[in-house]
Design a protein around this motif. Structure first.
Motif, PDB file in Angstrom:
ATOM      1  N   ALA A   1     -19.904 -45.654   8.918  1.00 18.96           N
ATOM      2  CA  ALA A   1     -21.239 -45.070   8.857  1.00 18.96           C
ATOM      3  C   ALA A   1     -21.151 -43.611   8.415  1.00 18.96           C
ATOM      4  O   ALA A   1     -20.173 -42.918   8.708  1.00 18.96           O
ATOM      5  CB  ALA A   1     -21.906 -45.158  10.226  1.00 18.96           C
ATOM      6  N   THR A   2     -22.185 -43.150   7.733  1.00 17.94           N
ATOM      7  CA  THR A   2     -22.242 -41.752   7.306  1.00 17.94           C
ATOM      8  C   THR A   2     -22.649 -40.876   8.491  1.00 17.94           C
ATOM      9  O   THR A   2     -23.198 -41.364   9.488  1.00 17.94           O
ATOM     10  CB  THR A   2     -23.265 -41.575   6.174  1.00 17.94           C
ATOM     11  OG1 THR A   2     -24.582 -41.844   6.699  1.00 17.94           O
ATOM     12  CG2 THR A   2     -22.972 -42.524   5.010  1.00 17.94           C
TER      13      THR A   2
ATOM     14  N   ASP B   1     -25.163 -38.987   8.668  1.00 16.57           N
ATOM     15  CA  ASP B   1     -26.614 -39.137   8.836  1.00 16.57           C
ATOM     16  C   ASP B   1     -26.936 -40.414   9.599  1.00 16.57           C
ATOM     17  O   ASP B   1     -27.818 -40.423  10.480  1.00 16.57           O
ATOM     18  CB  ASP B   1     -27.289 -39.149   7.458  1.00 16.57           C
ATOM     19  CG  ASP B   1     -28.808 -39.225   7.561  1.00 16.57           C
ATOM     20  OD1 ASP B   1     -29.406 -38.331   8.197  1.00 16.57           O
ATOM     21  OD2 ASP B   1     -29.393 -40.190   7.032  1.00 16.57           O
ATOM     22  N   GLN B   2     -26.248 -41.493   9.282  1.00 19.90           N
ATOM     23  CA  GLN B   2     -26.479 -42.752  10.006  1.00 19.90           C
ATOM     24  C   GLN B   2     -26.094 -42.635  11.472  1.00 19.90           C
ATOM     25  O   GLN B   2     -26.790 -43.179  12.346  1.00 19.90           O
ATOM     26  CB  GLN B   2     -25.697 -43.886   9.337  1.00 19.90           C
ATOM     27  CG  GLN B   2     -26.260 -44.317   7.989  1.00 19.90           C
ATOM     28  CD  GLN B   2     -25.364 -45.307   7.271  1.00 19.90           C
ATOM     29  OE1 GLN B   2     -24.134 -45.205   7.309  1.00 19.90           O
ATOM     30  NE2 GLN B   2     -25.977 -46.277   6.603  1.00 19.90           N
TER      31      GLN B   2
ATOM     32  N   LYS C   1     -28.871 -40.695  13.244  1.00 20.98           N
ATOM     33  CA  LYS C   1     -30.052 -41.521  13.470  1.00 20.98           C
ATOM     34  C   LYS C   1     -29.826 -42.518  14.597  1.00 20.98           C
ATOM     35  O   LYS C   1     -30.747 -42.807  15.376  1.00 20.98           O
ATOM     36  CB  LYS C   1     -30.429 -42.244  12.180  1.00 20.98           C
ATOM     37  CG  LYS C   1     -31.015 -41.326  11.111  1.00 20.98           C
ATOM     38  CD  LYS C   1     -31.374 -42.110   9.840  1.00 20.98           C
ATOM     39  CE  LYS C   1     -31.987 -41.185   8.798  1.00 20.98           C
ATOM     40  NZ  LYS C   1     -32.310 -41.907   7.527  1.00 20.98           N
ATOM     41  N   LEU C   2     -28.614 -43.046  14.683  1.00 12.68           N
ATOM     42  CA  LEU C   2     -28.303 -43.988  15.767  1.00 12.68           C
ATOM     43  C   LEU C   2     -28.406 -43.304  17.120  1.00 12.68           C
ATOM     44  O   LEU C   2     -28.913 -43.890  18.084  1.00 12.68           O
ATOM     45  CB  LEU C   2     -26.897 -44.561  15.565  1.00 12.68           C
ATOM     46  CG  LEU C   2     -26.423 -45.583  16.596  1.00 12.68           C
ATOM     47  CD1 LEU C   2     -27.303 -46.836  16.550  1.00 12.68           C
ATOM     48  CD2 LEU C   2     -24.962 -45.954  16.351  1.00 12.68           C
TER      49      LEU C   2
ATOM     50  N   GLN D   1     -30.292 -50.936  14.375  1.00 11.66           N
ATOM     51  CA  GLN D   1     -29.383 -49.996  13.707  1.00 11.66           C
ATOM     52  C   GLN D   1     -27.935 -50.245  14.138  1.00 11.66           C
ATOM     53  O   GLN D   1     -27.028 -50.290  13.295  1.00 11.66           O
ATOM     54  CB  GLN D   1     -29.779 -48.555  14.029  1.00 11.66           C
ATOM     55  CG  GLN D   1     -30.988 -48.046  13.278  1.00 11.66           C
ATOM     56  CD  GLN D   1     -31.157 -46.542  13.429  1.00 11.66           C
ATOM     57  OE1 GLN D   1     -30.186 -45.784  13.289  1.00 11.66           O
ATOM     58  NE2 GLN D   1     -32.374 -46.103  13.725  1.00 11.66           N
TER      59      GLN D   1
ATOM     60  N   THR E   1     -26.597 -53.562  12.658  1.00 14.80           N
ATOM     61  CA  THR E   1     -26.432 -53.489  11.204  1.00 14.80           C
ATOM     62  C   THR E   1     -25.223 -52.636  10.835  1.00 14.80           C
ATOM     63  O   THR E   1     -24.410 -53.018   9.973  1.00 14.80           O
ATOM     64  CB  THR E   1     -27.706 -52.911  10.559  1.00 14.80           C
ATOM     65  OG1 THR E   1     -28.833 -53.731  10.903  1.00 14.80           O
ATOM     66  CG2 THR E   1     -27.562 -52.860   9.037  1.00 14.80           C
ATOM     67  N   LEU E   2     -25.100 -51.484  11.490  1.00 11.09           N
ATOM     68  CA  LEU E   2     -23.958 -50.609  11.213  1.00 11.09           C
ATOM     69  C   LEU E   2     -22.648 -51.251  11.647  1.00 11.09           C
ATOM     70  O   LEU E   2     -21.639 -51.150  10.936  1.00 11.09           O
ATOM     71  CB  LEU E   2     -24.148 -49.268  11.927  1.00 11.09           C
ATOM     72  CG  LEU E   2     -25.256 -48.358  11.400  1.00 11.09           C
ATOM     73  CD1 LEU E   2     -25.413 -47.122  12.301  1.00 11.09           C
ATOM     74  CD2 LEU E   2     -24.980 -47.919   9.960  1.00 11.09           C
TER      75      LEU E   2
ATOM     76  N   HIS F   1     -19.341 -52.244   9.526  1.00 10.53           N
ATOM     77  CA  HIS F   1     -18.095 -51.647   9.993  1.00 10.53           C
ATOM     78  C   HIS F   1     -17.016 -52.713  10.151  1.00 10.53           C
ATOM     79  O   HIS F   1     -15.860 -52.526   9.737  1.00 10.53           O
ATOM     80  CB  HIS F   1     -18.339 -50.947  11.324  1.00 10.53           C
ATOM     81  CG  HIS F   1     -17.383 -49.843  11.633  1.00 10.53           C
ATOM     82  ND1 HIS F   1     -16.161 -50.066  12.230  1.00 10.53           N
ATOM     83  CD2 HIS F   1     -17.463 -48.503  11.421  1.00 10.53           C
ATOM     84  CE1 HIS F   1     -15.537 -48.909  12.387  1.00 10.53           C
ATOM     85  NE2 HIS F   1     -16.296 -47.950  11.906  1.00 10.53           N
TER      86      HIS F   1
END
Length: 224
Positions: free
Chosen positions: A149-150, A152-153, A156-157, A168, A171-172, A176
């Motif tokens: 994940a970035t 930013d991701q 947000k998580l 989230q 999905t991440l 991964h």
């Protein structure tokens, strides 16, 4: 010169205390000579690392060392994501899944770091991420290995709540796991080191199973 598998029978009264082997030409060698030859072969084999490969451990720039270092970093992010979901999700199934992933991958990090120490190698190396895996340069984006994940991701998580958090996280983590499996398959193509191949095979099986759990949970969330 081949050594016969049959021994001549000594004539009565000519037995010796030293066993002998007979070649096809009738030339005889004593047990001491044979033992000396075997000892010499053992020394040569050890020097070449052929007879006891465990005496030779992977080097600093080996695929095994690169894999363990990169997978430790990869796992660390999975543990971080899992702890966010475990602490903040209200869905018991997701809390359980996150706990399973976090505990499993933290334990695997301990294995990997222990092996690096056993090989007298640093837990970090000077090579770029994925340098140990041929043809993988395109899979590293902004320094992130496959599936990671970035920043930013991740931010947000951490801020997400409720159903949004669950979606989230799942999905991440699915992405991964797919990236981790790609790395596991890569090291299996390159390594015959028992510990590393054992770990990679186990991770593939576990993460494929967890992807199935993730898909089921995502379907449930999409229908509610």
């Amino acid at each position: 010169m081949a050594v016969s598998t049959e021994h001549d029978t000594a004539a009565p009264g000519t037995e010796t205390t030293d066993e002998t082997a007979t070649t096809g030409t009738g030339r005889r060698f004593g047990l001491g000579w044979l033992l000396g030859t075997l000892a010499f072969g053992l020394v040569v084999g050890l020097a070449a690392g052929l007879l006891v490969p465990r005496l030779q451990t992977p080097g600093d720039d080996s695929p095994e060392a690169g894999f363990l270092r990169d997978m430790s970093t990869h796992h660390s992010q999975a543990v971080a994501m899992s702890m966010i979901a475990h602490a903040n999700s209200q869905d018991p199934a997701i809390v359980t899944l996150a706990g399973d992933i976090g505990l499993t991958q933290q334990a695997q990090i301990a294995y990997m770091q222990s092996w690096l120490r056993d090989w007298n190698l640093s837990p970090t190396g000077s090579q770029e991420p994925m340098a140990w895996m041929p043809g993988s340069a395109g899979s590293v984006v902004n320094g992130l290995m496959p599936g990671m994940a970035t920043p930013d991701q991740m931010a947000k998580l951490r801020e997400a709540t409720g159903r949004d958090l669950d979606i989230q996280f799942l999905t991440l983590m699915r992405a991964h796991h797919l990236g981790g499996i790609h790395m596991d398959e890569g090291v299996l193509d390159l390594s015959t080191e028992d510990d590393v191949t054992w770990l990679a095979k186990g991770q593939i099986a576990a993460q494929q199973s967890e992807i199935s759990r993730i898909d089921d949970l995502l379907k449930q969330l999409q229908t509610t």
